[in-house]
Design a protein around this motif. Structure first.
Motif, PDB file in Angstrom:
ATOM      1  N   ILE A 127       0.462  -1.171  -0.665  1.00  0.00           N
ATOM      2  CA  ILE A 127      -0.057  -0.077  -0.105  1.00  0.00           C
ATOM      3  C   ILE A 127       0.744   1.922   0.042  1.00  0.00           C
ATOM      4  CG2 ILE A 127      -2.031   1.703   1.151  1.00  0.00           C
ATOM      5  CD1 ILE A 127      -2.559  -1.644   2.359  1.00  0.00           C
ATOM      6  N   ILE A 128       1.633   1.542   0.754  1.00  0.00           N
ATOM      7  CA  ILE A 128       2.428   2.600   0.848  1.00  0.00           C
ATOM      8  C   ILE A 128       3.600   3.197   0.143  1.00  0.00           C
ATOM      9  CG2 ILE A 128       3.776   4.127   2.800  1.00  0.00           C
ATOM     10  CD1 ILE A 128       0.310   4.195   3.900  1.00  0.00           C
ATOM     11  N   ALA A 129       4.474   1.925  -0.013  1.00  0.00           N
ATOM     12  CA  ALA A 129       5.413   2.008  -0.605  1.00  0.00           C
ATOM     13  C   ALA A 129       4.698   1.845  -2.337  1.00  0.00           C
ATOM     14  CB  ALA A 129       6.549   0.529  -0.508  1.00  0.00           C
ATOM     15  N   GLY A 130       4.336   0.992  -2.625  1.00  0.00           N
ATOM     16  CA  GLY A 130       3.678   0.847  -3.379  1.00  0.00           C
ATOM     17  C   GLY A 130       3.236   1.850  -4.600  1.00  0.00           C
ATOM     18  N   PHE A 131       2.329   2.346  -3.289  1.00  0.00           N
ATOM     19  CA  PHE A 131       2.482   4.768  -3.920  1.00  0.00           C
ATOM     20  C   PHE A 131       3.267   5.066  -4.068  1.00  0.00           C
ATOM     21  CE2 PHE A 131      -0.291   8.619  -3.582  1.00  0.00           C
ATOM     22  CZ  PHE A 131      -1.394   8.209  -4.303  1.00  0.00           C
ATOM     23  N   VAL A 132       4.048   5.276  -2.865  1.00  0.00           N
ATOM     24  CA  VAL A 132       4.782   6.174  -2.805  1.00  0.00           C
ATOM     25  C   VAL A 132       5.811   6.382  -4.257  1.00  0.00           C
ATOM     26  CG1 VAL A 132       6.601   7.424  -1.589  1.00  0.00           C
ATOM     27  CG2 VAL A 132       4.579   6.825  -0.387  1.00  0.00           C
ATOM     28  N   ILE A 133       6.820   4.993  -4.576  1.00  0.00           N
ATOM     29  CA  ILE A 133       6.849   4.521  -5.457  1.00  0.00           C
ATOM     30  C   ILE A 133       7.340   4.676  -6.447  1.00  0.00           C
ATOM     31  CG2 ILE A 133       8.584   3.132  -6.200  1.00  0.00           C
ATOM     32  CD1 ILE A 133       9.098   1.387  -3.621  1.00  0.00           C
ATOM     33  N   ALA A 134       5.674   4.838  -6.572  1.00  0.00           N
ATOM     34  CA  ALA A 134       4.861   5.229  -8.507  1.00  0.00           C
ATOM     35  C   ALA A 134       5.006   6.561  -8.067  1.00  0.00           C
ATOM     36  CB  ALA A 134       3.398   4.433  -8.327  1.00  0.00           C
ATOM     37  N   LEU A 135       4.295   7.305  -7.724  1.00  0.00           N
ATOM     38  CA  LEU A 135       4.570   8.922  -7.269  1.00  0.00           C
ATOM     39  C   LEU A 135       5.684   9.147  -7.586  1.00  0.00           C
ATOM     40  CD1 LEU A 135       2.409  11.105  -7.966  1.00  0.00           C
ATOM     41  CD2 LEU A 135       2.326  10.668  -4.741  1.00  0.00           C
ATOM     42  N   SER A 136       7.058   9.085  -7.210  1.00  0.00           N
ATOM     43  CA  SER A 136       7.405   9.340  -7.068  1.00  0.00           C
ATOM     44  C   SER A 136       9.261   9.455  -8.060  1.00  0.00           C
ATOM     45  CB  SER A 136       8.655   9.683  -5.919  1.00  0.00           C
ATOM     46  OG  SER A 136       8.953   8.458  -4.927  1.00  0.00           O
ATOM     47  N   GLY A 137       8.853   7.580  -8.686  1.00  0.00           N
ATOM     48  CA  GLY A 137      10.030   6.962  -9.745  1.00  0.00           C
ATOM     49  C   GLY A 137      10.319   7.542 -11.226  1.00  0.00           C
ATOM     50  N   GLY A 138      11.001   6.731 -10.897  1.00  0.00           N
ATOM     51  CA  GLY A 138      11.009   7.091 -12.888  1.00  0.00           C
ATOM     52  C   GLY A 138      10.604   5.833 -14.002  1.00  0.00           C
ATOM     53  N   SER A 139      10.037   4.975 -13.559  1.00  0.00           N
ATOM     54  CA  SER A 139       9.529   3.533 -14.631  1.00  0.00           C
ATOM     55  C   SER A 139       7.709   3.382 -14.511  1.00  0.00           C
ATOM     56  CB  SER A 139       9.820   2.648 -14.777  1.00  0.00           C
ATOM     57  OG  SER A 139      10.198   1.349 -14.602  1.00  0.00           O
ATOM     58  N   ARG A 140       7.934   3.889 -15.747  1.00  0.00           N
ATOM     59  CA  ARG A 140       5.838   4.007 -16.004  1.00  0.00           C
ATOM     60  C   ARG A 140       5.384   2.822 -15.174  1.00  0.00           C
ATOM     61  NH1 ARG A 140       5.149   6.966 -21.671  1.00  0.00           N
ATOM     62  NH2 ARG A 140       7.502   8.056 -21.875  1.00  0.00           N
ATOM     63  N   LEU A 141       5.576   1.881 -15.560  1.00  0.00           N
ATOM     64  CA  LEU A 141       5.100   0.930 -15.037  1.00  0.00           C
ATOM     65  C   LEU A 141       5.269  -0.145 -14.391  1.00  0.00           C
ATOM     66  CD1 LEU A 141       3.956  -0.175 -19.537  1.00  0.00           C
ATOM     67  CD2 LEU A 141       2.243   1.258 -16.942  1.00  0.00           C
ATOM     68  N   SER A 142       5.732   0.471 -13.444  1.00  0.00           N
ATOM     69  CA  SER A 142       6.521  -0.674 -12.372  1.00  0.00           C
ATOM     70  C   SER A 142       6.043  -0.962 -11.354  1.00  0.00           C
ATOM     71  CB  SER A 142       7.918  -0.934 -12.001  1.00  0.00           C
ATOM     72  OG  SER A 142       9.574  -0.267 -12.549  1.00  0.00           O
ATOM     73  N   ILE A 143       4.990  -2.155 -10.825  1.00  0.00           N
ATOM     74  CA  ILE A 143       5.061  -2.404  -9.145  1.00  0.00           C
ATOM     75  C   ILE A 143       6.232  -2.679  -7.957  1.00  0.00           C
ATOM     76  CG2 ILE A 143       3.122  -3.914  -8.531  1.00  0.00           C
ATOM     77  CD1 ILE A 143       1.903  -2.069 -10.480  1.00  0.00           C
ATOM     78  N   SER A 144       5.415  -1.518  -7.323  1.00  0.00           N
ATOM     79  CA  SER A 144       7.112  -2.563  -6.087  1.00  0.00           C
ATOM     80  C   SER A 144       6.089  -2.652  -4.748  1.00  0.00           C
ATOM     81  CB  SER A 144       7.702  -0.859  -5.710  1.00  0.00           C
ATOM     82  OG  SER A 144       8.142  -0.639  -6.723  1.00  0.00           O
ATOM     83  N   GLY A 145       6.442  -3.134  -3.786  1.00  0.00           N
ATOM     84  CA  GLY A 145       6.046  -4.205  -2.680  1.00  0.00           C
ATOM     85  C   GLY A 145       7.336  -5.467  -2.951  1.00  0.00           C
ATOM     86  N   PRO A 146       6.885  -6.065  -1.332  1.00  0.00           N
ATOM     87  CA  PRO A 146       7.483  -6.685  -0.858  1.00  0.00           C
ATOM     88  C   PRO A 146       7.790  -7.818  -1.836  1.00  0.00           C
ATOM     89  CG  PRO A 146       5.416  -7.021   0.084  1.00  0.00           C
ATOM     90  CD  PRO A 146       5.470  -6.166  -1.058  1.00  0.00           C
ATOM     91  N   THR A 147       9.126  -8.794  -2.265  1.00  0.00           N
ATOM     92  CA  THR A 147       9.861  -9.459  -3.308  1.00  0.00           C
ATOM     93  C   THR A 147      10.248 -10.686  -2.886  1.00  0.00           C
ATOM     94  OG1 THR A 147      12.281  -8.135  -3.642  1.00  0.00           O
ATOM     95  CG2 THR A 147       9.667  -7.924  -5.315  1.00  0.00           C
ATOM     96  N   ALA A 148      10.401 -12.051  -3.284  1.00  0.00           N
ATOM     97  CA  ALA A 148      10.921 -12.836  -2.564  1.00  0.00           C
ATOM     98  C   ALA A 148      12.289 -12.918  -2.480  1.00  0.00           C
ATOM     99  CB  ALA A 148      10.652 -13.948  -3.707  1.00  0.00           C
ATOM    100  N   ALA A 149      13.329 -12.143  -3.750  1.00  0.00           N
ATOM    101  CA  ALA A 149      14.668 -11.573  -3.582  1.00  0.00           C
ATOM    102  C   ALA A 149      15.179 -11.445  -1.916  1.00  0.00           C
ATOM    103  CB  ALA A 149      15.074 -10.777  -4.303  1.00  0.00           C
ATOM    104  N   PHE A 150      14.005 -10.261  -1.560  1.00  0.00           N
ATOM    105  CA  PHE A 150      14.753  -9.814  -0.597  1.00  0.00           C
ATOM    106  C   PHE A 150      15.045 -11.166   0.851  1.00  0.00           C
ATOM    107  CE2 PHE A 150      13.772  -5.845  -2.111  1.00  0.00           C
ATOM    108  CZ  PHE A 150      14.870  -4.980  -1.735  1.00  0.00           C
ATOM    109  N   VAL A 151      13.777 -11.956   0.500  1.00  0.00           N
ATOM    110  CA  VAL A 151      13.660 -13.047   2.217  1.00  0.00           C
ATOM    111  C   VAL A 151      14.949 -13.424   2.351  1.00  0.00           C
ATOM    112  CG1 VAL A 151      12.530 -15.590   2.702  1.00  0.00           C
ATOM    113  CG2 VAL A 151      11.115 -13.439   1.254  1.00  0.00           C
ATOM    114  N   VAL A 152      15.464 -13.755   2.167  1.00  0.00           N
ATOM    115  CA  VAL A 152      16.817 -14.360   2.365  1.00  0.00           C
ATOM    116  C   VAL A 152      18.202 -13.377   3.684  1.00  0.00           C
ATOM    117  CG1 VAL A 152      17.266 -16.043   0.628  1.00  0.00           C
ATOM    118  CG2 VAL A 152      18.192 -14.072   0.103  1.00  0.00           C
TER     119      VAL A 152
END
Length: 583
Positions: free
Chosen positions: A67-92
């Motif tokens: 909710i928070i990061a997905g909205f803020v990153i979309a509003l302030s970032g540089g990629s038009r269609l990226s969807i941000s949130g938790p990802t599997a790569a970070f688990v480890v």
């Protein structure tokens, strides 16, 4: 905006300005974004919960992140269609932090990672992702996938293990020894989830497979509970306490509240006191999170560019990722970055701007507020099965097999090094070792490409007989620290009894400090032996390096010529030429 401007631009909300504020964004574009945002939001709900659980925190923190990061990153970032949130790569990366410091430590590390990402953006480091070899990225990605898959075995089989070992070499035997005590209702739920997710794509329906899989798994779990069997669910494993002191099971249906990251405390986890020592302890983790976040988000943006023909701003995307990870810990969200699978789904669903990612965040928010009671019935074994599929998809096993079959031996060694170190030790160590190994092997390969050839007898290049005791040598390749000593050492041996020699250097593209040192050593040796060096046809960079180092002509020792023809013209007359002149 030009291609070059996209590469180096840095401004908040670059992608949002380029699309939604461009004057070309209208009702039709919003309709497309609305459909894509809702579609991806539905996909993100179970993934956000599953990845939060895999990271060692309650599932609502994954939803807060989307909710928070997905909205803020979309509003302030540089990629038009990226969807941000938790990802599997970070688990480890996140799970060990949570195990040692609790959610408060994880949030503080995320806060530090956000600051590091912002500094990377300000330093314009966005394009440095291009310098990470594919063998390194693929190696640690496959390693992460294997680690995630192993972490899910406990819940898939319902094994009665209180705490899994942090060490891979102990974790696997621990799981194997517990297999005889597996819980068959949990396994049945997990198997149902996997079966539906594997078969669903054959139906070619627009609904993503994990939704019917989780629905069927939840109904099966409910039936098993009614029959008297015990099945672990989100509601039975997780609880929460609200600000008014009321307690509930599962996921709270309230908005995330602002709170200082280091003050977050959950049941059974240690509390933290903010101190300089804590910051120093968590700084390596924050740096690792920032590096992985940068790699993941920029790789995702590059893939989306290939899918859409658009161009992202790498530095603006880093800035958006930094701002998102700086903000989200204050609302209980964990580390976020661009998620390739969800971003690709956004493209396929017809998204056209960052508005789709912002609507995806609002969809997750609506699910949190309206359906938290229903989400509590999702079985833990079904979530683990979902992550098994995520791990398989992120591993890109087909690419790994192709690399092992077709890549040069050096790339295979780099891949295996990153993979094994990620699994056995630590992802940060793996990436560092992989990049260093790749760099050293690359330097070795480039150094071996630099050759010296005796062209004295070449009729095409020389075309005349040379004076007694003179030779012409051609150097091809860069004269840098790894090659120069060998080349000039060979040259010194070849010219042991020479009166002089011409160095034809039109094929030398680079001369560094190591090359200069080796050349000066050769000049000193030739000066002692009264051997002359004539250097011809220098390219711009070597010529500039020699001028900056103060290497000048020395009469009787070293001379410089603009071309090979000029150097040959200036050679002492040969015996045959002297005879012709006397006749």
């Amino acid at each position: 905006m030009s291609h070059r401007s996209h590469l180096f631009s840095l401004r908040i909300g670059h992608a949002f300005r380029e699309t939604c504020l461009s004057g070309e964004y209208g009702k039709e574009q919003f309709r497309q974004d609305l459909f894509a945002g809702i579609s991806v939001g539905i996909i993100a709900i179970p993934l956000a919960m599953a990845l939060a659980i895999a990271s060692g925190v309650a599932p609502q923190h994954g939803l807060y992140t989307a909710i928070i990061a997905g909205f803020v990153i979309a509003l302030s970032g540089g990629s038009r269609l990226s969807i941000s949130g938790p990802t599997a790569a970070f688990v480890v990366l996140l799970f060990p932090i949570t195990s040692q410091y609790g959610i408060a430590g994880l949030l503080v590390a995320t806060l530090g990672a956000g600051l590091i990402l912002i500094m990377m953006a300000l330093l314009r480091l966005g394009r440095f992702i291009e310098y990470i070899p594919e063998s390194v990225v693929l190696g640690f990605t496959c390693g992460i996938a294997l680690v995630i898959a192993i972490l899910q075995i406990k819940d898939v089989f319902g094994l009665p293990i209180a705490q899994l070992s942090d060490q891979f070499l102990y974790k696997v035997p621990q799981l194997i020894l517990a297999l005889p005590d597996l819980h068959w209702p949990s396994l049945a739920v997990a198997a149902t989830t996997l079966l539906i997710m594997l078969l669903w794509p054959r139906l070619r329906l627009p609904v993503p497979g994990h939704l019917p899989a989780l629905l069927a798994a939840s109904l099966l779990a409910w039936g098993l509970v009614q029959a008297g069997f015990e099945v672990d669910t989100i509601g039975s494993r997780f609880s929460y306490i609200l600000a008014d002191g009321s307690q509930g099971m599962g996921i709270p249906s309230v908005l995330p509240a602002f709170q200082w990251p280091w003050m977050y405390v959950e049941e059974g986890q240690p509390g933290l006191t903010l101190s300089w020592q804590l910051v120093k302890d968590l700084l390596p983790a924050a740096f690792a999170i920032a590096m992985l976040g940068a790699i993941e988000s920029l790789l995702c943006a590059v893939v989306l560019d290939g899918m859409t023909g658009q161009r992202h701003s790498a530095n603006s995307e880093l800035l958006g990722q930094g701002i998102g990870n700086l903000v989200v810990p204050f609302f209980g969200g964990i580390t976020a970055t661009a998620a390739l699978a969800r971003s690709a789904a956004n493209v396929r669903a017809g998204g056209v701007s960052p508005m789709s990612a912002m609507l995806h965040a609002l969809t997750v928010l609506a699910a949190l507020m309206l359906f938290s009671d229903i989400l509590a019935f999702v079985p833990m074994s079904a979530m683990a099965a979902l992550l098994l599929v995520v791990a398989w998809n992120m591993s890109e096993a087909h690419k790994a097999v192709h690399l092992l079959r077709t890549a040069p031996r050096t790339d295979i060694w780099v891949f295996l090094t990153c993979f094994l170190l990620t699994v056995a030790l630590d992802m940060v160590i793996a990436i560092t070792a992989g990049i260093l190994l790749a760099a050293m092997l690359f330097v070795k390969d480039i150094a071996e490409m630099t050759k010296i050839t005796d062209i004295t007898q070449s009729k095409r290049l020389i075309g005349k007989s040379l004076p007694q005791g003179w030779s012409v040598f051609k150097i091809n390749g860069p004269l840098f620290f790894a090659a120069a000593d060998r080349i000039f050492g060979e040259l010194s041996t070849l010219c042991e009894d020479r009166q002089g020699f011409v160095l034809y250097m039109d094929g030398v593209t680079l001369l560094d400090a190591g090359g200069l040192a080796a050349l000066n050593k050769l000049i000193s040796q030739c000066q002692r032996k009264n051997t002359q060096i004539w250097i011809a046809d220098l390219q711009f960079q070597p010529l500039r390096a020699l001028a900056k180092a103060g290497v000048k002509p020395i009469p009787g020792v070293i001379a410089f010529y603009a071309s090979l023809a000029e150097a040959l013209q200036d050679l002492p007359s040969s015996d045959s030429e002297k005879q012709k002149e006397s006749e």
